[in-house]
Each structure stands twice: as C-alpha cells, then as structure tokens.
Write an enzyme that holds these catalytic residues in place. Structure first.
Site, PDB file in Angstrom:
ATOM      1  N   LYS A   1       9.820  -6.279   3.889  1.00 30.06           N
ATOM      2  CA  LYS A   1       8.604  -6.091   4.690  1.00 30.06           C
ATOM      3  C   LYS A   1       8.480  -7.225   5.700  1.00 30.06           C
ATOM      4  CE  LYS A   1       3.731  -4.884   4.072  1.00 30.06           C
ATOM      5  NZ  LYS A   1       2.669  -4.613   3.062  1.00 30.06           N
TER       6      LYS A   1
ATOM      7  N   GLU B   1      -6.665   3.892  -8.457  1.00 29.13           N
ATOM      8  CA  GLU B   1      -8.116   3.722  -8.566  1.00 29.13           C
ATOM      9  C   GLU B   1      -8.688   4.427  -9.793  1.00 29.13           C
ATOM     10  OE1 GLU B   1      -6.961   2.920  -4.409  1.00 29.13           O
ATOM     11  OE2 GLU B   1      -6.539   4.589  -5.786  1.00 29.13           O
TER      12      GLU B   1
ATOM     13  N   ARG C   1     -11.350   8.859  -4.935  1.00 24.15           N
ATOM     14  CA  ARG C   1     -10.358   9.282  -5.932  1.00 24.15           C
ATOM     15  C   ARG C   1     -10.845   9.065  -7.352  1.00 24.15           C
ATOM     16  NH1 ARG C   1      -4.313   7.649  -4.004  1.00 24.15           N
ATOM     17  NH2 ARG C   1      -4.138   9.308  -2.465  1.00 24.15           N
TER      18      ARG C   1
END
Length: 737
Positions: A334, A422, A450
C-alpha cells in the site's frame, strides 16, 4: 537505454526507460517505483481504453506503471481522495485489463476506493481534475460514468456476493465467453458478507469466478485476526515477495501467535504458478487443505508478486483457463512508490486531503485549524478510559479514522479491532456488556446500517449498556451517497430503549460521552459530523433537569426551532433573522434527540409552530419523533420537519450540500417564513402532524428547499452527481440494463 532520476516526494530511485517495443520479456522486473518516466515516454496519453493497453508491448509496462503513479500523486494531492490504496494497485489493475476484456468480462472492485487506476485505464484520465468535486468524477465506481463500472461498490466485503450472482446469470444465459472477476483486499475479506460468499462459491465447482486478493496487510491499519495471520503465513511461504508489513523502524507487525502446522511454516511452495498444478489449480505435491481457500473448494494460485505485471498476467491467464472458482493471491504494498505514503505507518496515506505532492504534507495553514469532532472524541474517550476501567473500545478496522488510536495505545488490553465486521463488533459488545463491561463501539454512521439487527436484537432486546459512537453522521461531502451518514436517525430511532444524542459542540460531546458511559439502563448512541467543531454555543438555561433540553435563544413564542446537533448554529442564526422579520422564535437543543424529552413537548405546547432541523432523513427522523410525541400529548401545534430528502445525495462540498437541502441559516429562515405566512388550510393529518408544509396548521404556497426536487439537492442514481465527459454506456455483463 536511458535513465532518469525521480525525486521530490517519490523515493529517490533511478527509473530505467525500457528499450523500444519488442517481444514480451519473461520475468520482467516490476516497475513504477517513481514517475520519472512520465515526462520521457508519455505512454499514459496513448491509453484511451483497455484495448490500447492490451496492444502495448510488455516491455513498456513498467514505464507505464511509473507514469500512472506520478499521475495519481499529482491529481489526488490536488483534490484529495484515496491515494495509498491506488498506488498499491497499479500493476494489478494493468494486468487485469490486459487479461480480461472489460466490459464483456466483469471486473468488480470491492470497496471501490482502489479503482482509480481502473478509471484511468477505461477512458477517464482527463476527468481527474474534477475527482470528488461537485458534478465531477466519483471517488468510487459509478455506473453513470462508464460501462466498465459494474456496481456502485464502496462498502466493504460485497464484491464476492456480486460476483456469485453475476456468474450465475452468465451461466444461465449460456455466455461461456464472459468471465467474472472480483478484486478484494485482505481487509475486506475479514467481513462476514465476504465469508458468506466464500462459503457459497467454494461449493460451486462449476462456477468460473476468479477472486483476486489484493493482499497489502491492511485496511486502514494493519489487518487483524486469524485470517490475516493465515494470509501472512502464505506470504512467508514464498521468499522474495513484497513485504506489505515492513516498517522503517524495524518493528514487527502485530499478528496472532503461530500454532503448530500453520500454513506456510513447513510446506514447500514453488516460486511460480507453473509448479502448482494438480489439474484443478492446486499444487499436486501437497495435500488439499493446506490453506483455507483450498479447504473450502477453491483452486489457489500464488502468492504472486502484485507489482510484477508478467507474473500477474500469468496467474490470471491460468485462473481464467481453469473454469472454476479460483483465488489468485497477489501481494502488494500500500502506497507503493511514493515515499510519504510508504513511510506513513498509520494508514499508508489511505485517504488524504489537499497536499503538496513534493512533501506529502498539507499546505501551510494561514490560521489555527479548529479541532475536528473526531479529535475531540479521541481525547475524551481516552480520558474516560483512565477514569473507568470497565470501558472497552471497539473498532471495525478503523482505529485512526474513528479516533480510537490513542485509546488503543494507552489501553491495549481494553481495545478490540474486529476487522471489517460491524455486525460482530456490536454483538461482541453485547457479550462484554453482559459480563459487566461498558463497550464503546466507534464506527462511521453509514456502516452502522450493517449492524442494525445486532443493535436491535442482541443489544436493545437485552437492555445492555452499549454505546455506539457514530462518526461522519449526516452529510459527509466528497465520498458521495454511500458514505453520507444520513440513515442512522431513522434506523436507530426504531429501536426500543435506545437513547440517541446529537451534541451541538465540543463541550456537549464530552458531556454526552460521560452521560452515555455512566448509563447502565440500556444502549446509547452519539452521532456527530465529519467537520471541524465550531465554537461552543452556551445555553441560556436547561429545562427538565440534568438530562433535559437546552434553550439557546428566546425571541418569542411564535416558532419553536428544534436544532439537532451541529445545526444548532444555523438555527440560532435563523432565529436572529426571523426576529428582524417580526417573527419571534425560541431555539432549543434536545441534546438527547430520541426519545423525545417531556420538556420539549411542554415547550411545543406554548408555541404556534414547531420546526425541527436535522441532518438526517426528514421522513422518519427526529421530526417524526417530535410530531408523534406532540400527537400523543393531544397538542394541536403543527410540526414541520426540515432535513434531508429520501434519496441518494451525490458527492460535493458538505456546506454546499447542506445548503442545497435547505439546512443553512438562510434557507431555514425562508422555510419558517413561508410556513408562518402561508394561508391556513383545514387540518387533515390530525394533532401534531409532521408535515413538510406545515402539518395540521398551514402549508406554504411552494415547498421549502428541503422538499424541492432537482434544484434543491443533486438527484444522483449513482456515485456521481453528473456524468463526466468521458462517460460511455453499453450493455453490461449478462445483458442487464
């Protein structure tokens, strides 16, 4: 051959410009460390669509990767956006578009912030000056922009389920020449929906879905959990791969302790995909089940260097030929190639604002920057943690963005990162609360959607003391419809026993936090926006005791303005303007907006009109709750709700979008004046009715801006508010649309 030295913000490195086009080179070295080749070759300017890319000789691809990285840094640093994730996906995106023929082949990007390179390669390079700007290019895939964007994908862990359905549709249509590819990060792979899709795909051996894992060891922070440890073990099984977990200070990454027989510790793995062939993509020299993907029914190719285009193309070609569910495990870094991103331990410059590309730093501020809501929460929750040993902080892969990094550093034993999960976070919190803890679950408001069922059935049904802290509530701005946190007040308002706070300033946020963690009678939620905190708004007095309603302004009893959260400032300003128009108004801040406090109902009884102002949906939100409370008390005071329309709002500047929705002080003033001066009409909705046009009292001759249609709020049906000049549309995979 010629060589140029890249400097500025890129790692100083010599970038070799390859010789003129020739036959593809076997084992070509990965390229694109810097952007020095950009000014020499101009290859990127020749790429107008994936066909141009496929015609480019392999020898030129490292130079192209370098140009793409320079382009990304220059453009994203000018507008803000997702940088680190795209820098790490350059070679992978190039390889995908060389092997697969989009849009005939569907390439679905999970958590589409890694799709910038995909956009560049599919004809939208010239639109990047308007990235995430009003009317400009979306920061996520957008079906309105291009036929190459299959889904509006910006919430994590969905791509594999989309791919499962797409592939089933392709099979039913008899189009064996179409392929389905899902690109998912290792962080998103930890989400429950992704694992559900893995479970289904692995049991469908005839379904040709190619799952490309872009494994950079991170979501924002380092990926946590057992699956992360498993991927790390697979990476270690092949020497010479990029190390996504490396740090300049030599610190080892956090990972779970290894157990005997962990994958990658004892088995031998060939360095090329060609050695791993058992007819179905498995290594014939080792038993099935030595990694989790093979155990679940996938073929597995890799791990492969995600910055080596030749190696990637080889693995993708083999995966395409297998005609069954395949995992291609690509290891990337990344922030690859840009020094400030690679050196950023927090999140590798995952998301940035405007900055100087030469230094990787924001422009020098001309004045002191006020603190953000997130920073106020971060400081206060850490202080609360020192006072209350029962407080446990939980995040879903976002310790930095949600403000829990400082708490985690100080109280590592009381901090839990569940990954992008979540639902698990909330039910885990329920278990903690059952055993005497007070969990604080910090997440973005849009991601709380969610976990609705868990908040309802696992927390509220048991009346457990769990606190949800919802950052980025209301309008967030440039991330668009998928990230506006505008649904929470409606969803959470349906949950019995849940108390919801919307603080107006920093002092009230601190106050709400202390009240929430000190309340053991049930769940609580605190919401605040993505913005700087304004100055404190001091109340004239508080009605109803310690948990009651703050009166912010008193100029008369014609109108009661009920200000929700950070909209208190505009409401106070509107009250001052109304006074000049001869309309007396009282402004109150309920602080705890749901359930409605009795003191607020008493105030409503003494006013001629109630106007609620919220940065959530105006249907079913605080306005509806106030109207219901007034009706239950048999009040005939009409209630008007100002808020966001029930539609998907596009990306743009937060202040502009709020104004377009009629939620700036001038628009609030105009809405109240229209309601006050409108001719009376017979009541049809009953006492206390909530109405966009004045409820049971009166309706304006024309609707207020918060109800207007096209001119008031952008009407996106996709991530973009309008179609960039590069848009092209045609039939997508499976013949839909």
């Amino acid at each position: 051959m010629s060589a140029d030295t890249a400097a500025t913000g890129f790692h100083a490195a010599t970038v070799t410009v390859p010789d003129p086009p020739g036959p593809p080179r076997a084992g070509a070295a990965p390229g694109g460390t810097a952007g020095g080749a950009a000014a020499v070759d101009g290859l990127l300017e020749r790429i107008g669509d994936p066909g141009d890319l496929r015609r480019l000789p392999s020898a030129r691809l490292p130079a192209l990767a370098g140009e793409i990285r320079r382009f990304l840094v220059d453009k994203v640093s000018a507008t803000g956006g997702h940088l680190g994730s795209n820098l790490g996906a350059v070679e992978l995106s190039v390889a995908l578009h060389r092997v697969f023929a989009s849009p005939q082949d569907a390439i679905v990007f999970d958590t589409g912030h890694q799709a910038y390179v995909h956009k560049i390669l599919t004809g939208r390079r010239d639109d990047f000056d308007g990235l995430r700007q009003p009317g400009g290019l979306s920061g996520y895939p957008s079906r309105a922009e291009s036929v190459h964007d299959v889904v509006e994908n910006s919430h994590a862990s969905t791509a594999l389920s989309y791919a499962d359905g797409l592939a089933k549709a392709v099979r039913l249509s008899g189009r064996a020449d179409r392929h389905v590819v899902a690109v998912i990060g290792d962080g998103a792979l930890t989400g429950g929906l992704a694992l559900e899709a893995v479970n289904n795909l692995g049991a469908a051996p005839g379904l040709p879905v190619i799952v490309v894992i872009n494994d950079n060891g991170r979501s924002y922070a380092r990926t946590a959990g057992g699956l992360a440890a498993h991927l790390a073990a697979l990476r270690r099984s092949r020497p010479g791969l990029p190390d996504p977990e490396s740090r300049g200070d030599g610190e080892e990454p956090r990972r779970a302790p290894r157990e005997a027989g962990e994958p990658g510790e004892t088995r031998e793995t060939g360095n090329t995909a060609e050695t791993r062939d058992a007819g179905d993509g498995r290594d014939a020299t080792r038993p099935a089940g030595t990694n989790v993907f093979e155990a679940l029914g996938f073929s597995y190719l890799g791990p492969v260097d995600g910055h080596d285009i030749d190696a990637l193309e080889g693995a993708l070609l083999r995966a395409r030929a297998l005609g069954r569910p395949v995992v291609v495990h690509a290891v990337t870094v990344k922030g690859k190639g840009y020094g400030p991103a690679e050196d950023d331990e927090a999140d590798r410059m995952h998301g940035i604002g405007v900055l100087d590309p030469a230094t990787g730093r924001p422009p020098a501020a001309t004045a002191a920057t006020p603190p953000s809501w997130t920073s106020v929460f971060a400081k206060e929750i850490t202080a609360i943690g020192a006072e209350r040993p029962a407080v446990i902080a939980i995040t879903a892969a976002m310790p930095g963005p949600t403000g829990l990094a400082a708490f985690a550093a100080r109280f590592p034993d009381r901090f839990v990162d569940v990954g992008i999960a979540e639902q698990h976070a909330v039910t885990c919190a329920a278990g903690l609360a059952m055993n005497g803890m007070h969990p604080v679950v910090a997440m973005y408001a849009t991601f709380c959607n969610r976990a609705f069922d868990q908040a309802l059935m696992d927390v509220a049904l048991h009346r457990l003391p769990v606190t949800l802290v919802l950052d980025r509530a209301g309008i967030t701005g440039p991330d668009g419809p998928s990230h506006h946190g505008m649904w929470d007040l409606v969803l959470l308002g349906m949950i019995p026993g849940l108390r919801i706070a919307a603080p107006r300033d920093a002092t009230r946020l601190r106050e709400a936090l202390h009240e929430a963690v000190g309340f053991d009678g049930g769940p609580t939620a605190i919401r605040y926006p993505k913005a700087s905190v304004g100055p404190d708004i001091v109340a004239l007095r508080r009605l109803g005791g310690a948990g009651g309603v703050d009166v912010l302004a008193e100029n008369g009893d014609r109108v009661l303005l009920v200000a929700v959260g950070s909209l208190a400032g505009p409401c106070v300003a509107a009250a001052a303007q109304l006074r000049h128009h001869g309309v007396g108004a009282t402004v109150v801040d309920p602080r705890w907006v749901d359930p409605v406090h009795p003191a607020l109902v008493e105030l409503a009884a003494s006013h001629g009109l109630v106007v609620t102002v919220e940065d959530g949906l105006r249907t079913g939100g605080v306005g509806a709750a106030v109207a219901t409370a007034c009706a239950d008390a048999d009040l005939d005071t009409p209630v008007r709700a100002l808020g966001l329309p029930r539609e998907f709002i596009g990306h743009g500047d937060r202040a502009h979008l709020l104004a377009a929705a009629g939620l700036d002080h001038g628009s609030i003033t105009a809405s109240v004046l229209r309601a006050v001066h409108a001719p009376t009409r017979p009541a049809t909705a009953g006492p206390g009715a909530v109405a966009g046009g004045g409820g049971a009292a009166s309706r304006p001759k024309s609707p207020p801006r918060s109800q207007a249609t096209p001119q008031a709020v952008p009407q996106p049906t996709s991530q973009a508010t309008s179609k960039p000049k590069s848009q092209r549309r045609s039939q997508p995979i499976g013949g839909r649309r």
